[in-house]
Design an enzyme around this catalytic site. Structure first.
Site, PDB file in Angstrom:
ATOM      1  NE  ARG A  34     -59.101   0.998-103.786  1.00  0.00           N
ATOM      2  CZ  ARG A  34     -59.580   1.777-104.746  1.00  0.00           C
ATOM      3  NH1 ARG A  34     -60.801   1.598-105.189  1.00  0.00           N
ATOM      4  NH2 ARG A  34     -58.834   2.718-105.278  1.00  0.00           N
ATOM      5  CG  HIS A  38     -60.091   4.687-100.631  1.00  0.00           C
ATOM      6  ND1 HIS A  38     -60.504   4.977-101.913  1.00  0.00           N
ATOM      7  CD2 HIS A  38     -58.825   4.211-100.758  1.00  0.00           C
ATOM      8  CE1 HIS A  38     -59.534   4.671-102.770  1.00  0.00           C
ATOM      9  NE2 HIS A  38     -58.516   4.189-102.092  1.00  0.00           N
ATOM     10  CG  HIS A 162     -52.038  -2.726-103.936  1.00  0.00           C
ATOM     11  ND1 HIS A 162     -51.499  -1.689-104.652  1.00  0.00           N
ATOM     12  CD2 HIS A 162     -53.219  -2.241-103.442  1.00  0.00           C
ATOM     13  CE1 HIS A 162     -52.311  -0.628-104.592  1.00  0.00           C
ATOM     14  NE2 HIS A 162     -53.358  -0.939-103.853  1.00  0.00           N
ATOM     15  CD1 TRP A 178     -50.593  -5.029-107.650  1.00  0.00           C
ATOM     16  CD2 TRP A 178     -52.712  -5.279-106.953  1.00  0.00           C
ATOM     17  NE1 TRP A 178     -51.201  -3.786-107.659  1.00  0.00           N
ATOM     18  CE2 TRP A 178     -52.492  -3.918-107.245  1.00  0.00           C
ATOM     19  CE3 TRP A 178     -53.975  -5.680-106.510  1.00  0.00           C
ATOM     20  CZ2 TRP A 178     -53.495  -2.946-107.090  1.00  0.00           C
ATOM     21  CZ3 TRP A 178     -54.979  -4.716-106.371  1.00  0.00           C
ATOM     22  CH2 TRP A 178     -54.732  -3.375-106.662  1.00  0.00           C
TER      23      TRP A 178
HETATM   24 FE1  DDH Z   1     -54.966   0.316-103.289  1.00  0.00          FE
HETATM   25  N1  DDH Z   1     -55.820   0.349-105.144  1.00  0.00           N
HETATM   26  N2  DDH Z   1     -53.828   1.909-103.765  1.00  0.00           N
HETATM   27  N3  DDH Z   1     -54.279   0.350-101.401  1.00  0.00           N
HETATM   28  N4  DDH Z   1     -56.222  -1.209-102.834  1.00  0.00           N
HETATM   29  C1  DDH Z   1     -56.756  -0.499-105.643  1.00  0.00           C
HETATM   30  C2  DDH Z   1     -57.289  -1.583-104.999  1.00  0.00           C
HETATM   31  C3  DDH Z   1     -57.013  -1.917-103.689  1.00  0.00           C
HETATM   32  C4  DDH Z   1     -53.767   2.537-104.973  1.00  0.00           C
HETATM   33  C5  DDH Z   1     -54.625   2.330-106.047  1.00  0.00           C
HETATM   34  C6  DDH Z   1     -55.534   1.289-106.118  1.00  0.00           C
HETATM   35  C7  DDH Z   1     -53.338   1.214-100.917  1.00  0.00           C
HETATM   36  C8  DDH Z   1     -52.561   2.061-101.683  1.00  0.00           C
HETATM   37  C9  DDH Z   1     -52.812   2.391-102.992  1.00  0.00           C
HETATM   38  C10 DDH Z   1     -56.284  -1.826-101.602  1.00  0.00           C
HETATM   39  C11 DDH Z   1     -55.685  -1.410-100.430  1.00  0.00           C
HETATM   40  C12 DDH Z   1     -54.761  -0.369-100.337  1.00  0.00           C
HETATM   41  C13 DDH Z   1     -57.099  -0.100-106.974  1.00  0.00           C
HETATM   42  C14 DDH Z   1     -58.133  -0.775-107.856  1.00  0.00           C
HETATM   43  C15 DDH Z   1     -56.338   1.001-107.274  1.00  0.00           C
HETATM   44  C16 DDH Z   1     -56.322   1.776-108.571  1.00  0.00           C
HETATM   45  C17 DDH Z   1     -59.539  -0.239-107.550  1.00  0.00           C
HETATM   46  C18 DDH Z   1     -60.575  -0.895-108.429  1.00  0.00           C
HETATM   47  O1  DDH Z   1     -60.470  -0.759-109.648  1.00  0.00           O
HETATM   48  O2  DDH Z   1     -61.481  -1.555-107.879  1.00  0.00           O
HETATM   49  C19 DDH Z   1     -52.660   3.459-104.997  1.00  0.00           C
HETATM   50  C20 DDH Z   1     -52.288   4.354-106.165  1.00  0.00           C
HETATM   51  C21 DDH Z   1     -52.044   3.353-103.776  1.00  0.00           C
HETATM   52  C22 DDH Z   1     -50.810   4.045-103.342  1.00  0.00           C
HETATM   53  O3  DDH Z   1     -50.424   5.068-103.987  1.00  0.00           O
HETATM   54  C23 DDH Z   1     -49.998   3.607-102.439  1.00  0.00           C
HETATM   55  C24 DDH Z   1     -53.238   1.081 -99.496  1.00  0.00           C
HETATM   56  C25 DDH Z   1     -52.318   1.935 -98.629  1.00  0.00           C
HETATM   57  C26 DDH Z   1     -54.140   0.104 -99.120  1.00  0.00           C
HETATM   58  C27 DDH Z   1     -54.436  -0.414 -97.756  1.00  0.00           C
HETATM   59  O4  DDH Z   1     -55.397  -1.083 -97.546  1.00  0.00           O
HETATM   60  C28 DDH Z   1     -53.547  -0.111 -96.624  1.00  0.00           C
HETATM   61  C29 DDH Z   1     -57.097  -3.006-101.720  1.00  0.00           C
HETATM   62  C30 DDH Z   1     -57.368  -4.013-100.591  1.00  0.00           C
HETATM   63  C31 DDH Z   1     -57.557  -3.073-103.024  1.00  0.00           C
HETATM   64  C32 DDH Z   1     -58.444  -4.152-103.668  1.00  0.00           C
HETATM   65  C33 DDH Z   1     -59.877  -3.691-103.682  1.00  0.00           C
HETATM   66  C34 DDH Z   1     -60.808  -4.674-104.362  1.00  0.00           C
HETATM   67  O5  DDH Z   1     -61.943  -4.272-104.625  1.00  0.00           O
HETATM   68  O6  DDH Z   1     -60.435  -5.823-104.610  1.00  0.00           O
END
Ligand code: DDH
Length: 286
Positions: A34, A38, A162, A178
Site C-alpha cells: 500500500r 500511495h 485487495h 477481503w
Molecule cells: Fe487499497 N485500500 N484501495 N489498493 N489497499 C486499503 C488497503 C489496501 C482503496 C481503499 C483502501 C488499491 C486501490 C484502492 C491495498 C492496495 C491497493 C484500505 C484500508 C482502503 C480503505 C486501509 C486501512 O484501513 O488500513 C480504494 C478505494 C481503491 C480504489 O479505488 C481502487 C490499489 C490500486 C492497490 C495496489 O496496491 C495496486 C493494500 C495492499 C491494502 C492493505 C493495507 C494493509 O495495511 O493491510
C-alpha cells in the site's frame, strides 16, 4: 552497509523483514504494497505532478493526508534498511519494497527499475484528494484512475491488490480483510466478489461497507463500496469475471500494471536512466 547499487542486498533485507509476528496477520507485506501504491497513485498525467519520484509522503503535506493514515507503519518497518543501505533513495526503497513484498507473498515478479530521487520539487507536489475514496462508485474510480492514464482493465487488475491486507477502523474507518489468507497473493478477491452474496453493513463509526460470513472463515470478510462498484459496471465486471476464472492472466496483467503504476511520471532513456529528474539535487544514480 552494502555497496551503492547493490539492489539485490536490499531486496534480501526487504524479504527478511516481511515476517512480523506481532503485526496484523504476521506480515508487513500488505502495508508495504500500500505504501508503494500511495506513493505513486497521486500522479496526474495532465499536469505531470505527483507520482513516486520525490517520496513526498515523508512530509506533512502529503504524509498527513488522511488517505495515507497508517502508512507510517510501513515507513517505520523500512527505516532500518534505509540506514543500512543509505545510498538508496526513499522513493526507490518504497517502490522496491512493494514489488518484493508482492513476489514474496506468492504474487508475480514485478519488474522494477531504480533511479528515483528524494528531491521534492514544490511545483510538482500533489494536492490532497488524489487517492481514491472507498465510499464511492464507478464514476469516482474512472475519475481517479483515468487521471493517471489507466484503462478500465487496468483499474480492475490493480484493484486485485485487495487480495492482500486489511482495513483498520482507526486508519480508514473501514474494518476487516477481503479474503481469508490476506498475506497470500491470489485471485481470491475476484472469486469471492462474484460468488458470494454481500450484505450492506453500517459499522459503529457510521461507515458503510459490505460483508459476508463464510463458515470456513475465521472472520467476517468485507468489500468496500468501490470494490463492489466493479461488479455493478459492465465494463469493469467483464474483467472481474476474467480474473476470477484465470489466475495466470490476472498475475500477468497485475505485474504489468503495477510496474506502470510505480513508473508514473518517470521517463527513461534506452539504458533505463531517468531523464526527467534533476539527479544533482538528490539521491543516488548509477
Ligand atoms: Fe487499497 N485500500 N484501495 N489498493 N489497499 C486499503 C488497503 C489496501 C482503496 C481503499 C483502501 C488499491 C486501490 C484502492 C491495498 C492496495 C491497493 C484500505 C484500508 C482502503 C480503505 C486501509 C486501512 O484501513 O488500513 C480504494 C478505494 C481503491 C480504489 O479505488 C481502487 C490499489 C490500486 C492497490 C495496489 O496496491 C495496486 C493494500 C495492499 C491494502 C492493505 C493495507 C494493509 O495495511 O493491510
Amino acid at each position: 552497509m552494502s555497496s551503492p547499487g547493490d539492489y539485490d542486498a536490499v531486496r534480501k533485507d526487504i524479504a527478511a523483514l516481511l515476517h512480523q509476528p506481532e503485526y496484523d496477520d504476521g506480515s508487513a507485506g500488505p502495508v508495504l504494497v500500500r505504501l508503494a501504491w500511495h506513493s505513486a497513485g497521486t500522479y496526474d498525467a495532465e499536469t505531470d505532478t505527483g507520482g513516486s519520484n520525490g517520496a513526498g509522503m515523508r512530509y506533512e503535506a502529503e504524509g498527513g493526508d488522511p488517505a495515507n493514515a497508517g502508512l507510517q507503519h510501513a515507513r517505520v518497518f523500512l527505516e532500518p534498511l534505509k540506514e543500512k543501505h543509505n545510498w538508496i533513495t526513499y522513493a526507490d526503497l518504497w517502490t522496491l519494497a512493494g514489488a518484493v513484498a508482492i513476489k514474496e507473498m506468492g504474487g508475480p515478479e514485478i519488474s522494477w527499475l531504480p533511479g528515483r530521487t528524494d528531491y521534492v520539487d514544490d511545483s510538482k507536489l500533489p494536492p490532497r484528494g488524489r487517492l481514491p475514496d472507498g465510499a464511492q462508485g464507478a464514476d469516482h474510480l474512472r475519475w481517479i484512475f483515468y487521471r493517471m492514464g489507466f484503462s478500465d482493465q487496468e483499474i480492475v487488475a490493480l484493484s486485485g491488490a485487495h487480495n492482500l491486507g486489511r482495513c483498520h477502523a482507526d486508519r480508514s474507518g473501514f474494518d476487516g480483510a477481503w479474503v481469508n489468507a490476506p498475506t497470500r497473493f491470489s485471485n481470491t478477491y475476484f472469486r469471492l466478489m462474484i460468488s458470494r452474496s454481500w450484505k450492506e453493513k453500517t459499522l459503529d463509526n457510521g461507515v458503510r461497507q459490505f460483508v459476508h460470513y463464510d463458515e470456513d472463515a475465521e472472520e467476517e470478510l468485507m468489500m468496500l463500496p468501490t470494490d463492489l462498484a466493479l461488479m455493478a459496471d459492465p465494463s469493469f465486471k467483464h474483467w472481474v469475471q476474467v480474473y476470477a476464472k484465470d489466475k495466470d492472466k490476472f498475475f500477468e496483467d497485475f505485474a504489468k500494471v503495477f510496474t506502470k503504476l510505480i513508473e508514473l511520471g518517470i521517463t527513461r532513456d534506452e539504458k533505463g536512466q531517468i531523464t526527467n529528474t534533476d539527479n544533482e539535487k538528490g539521491g543516488y544514480h548509477s
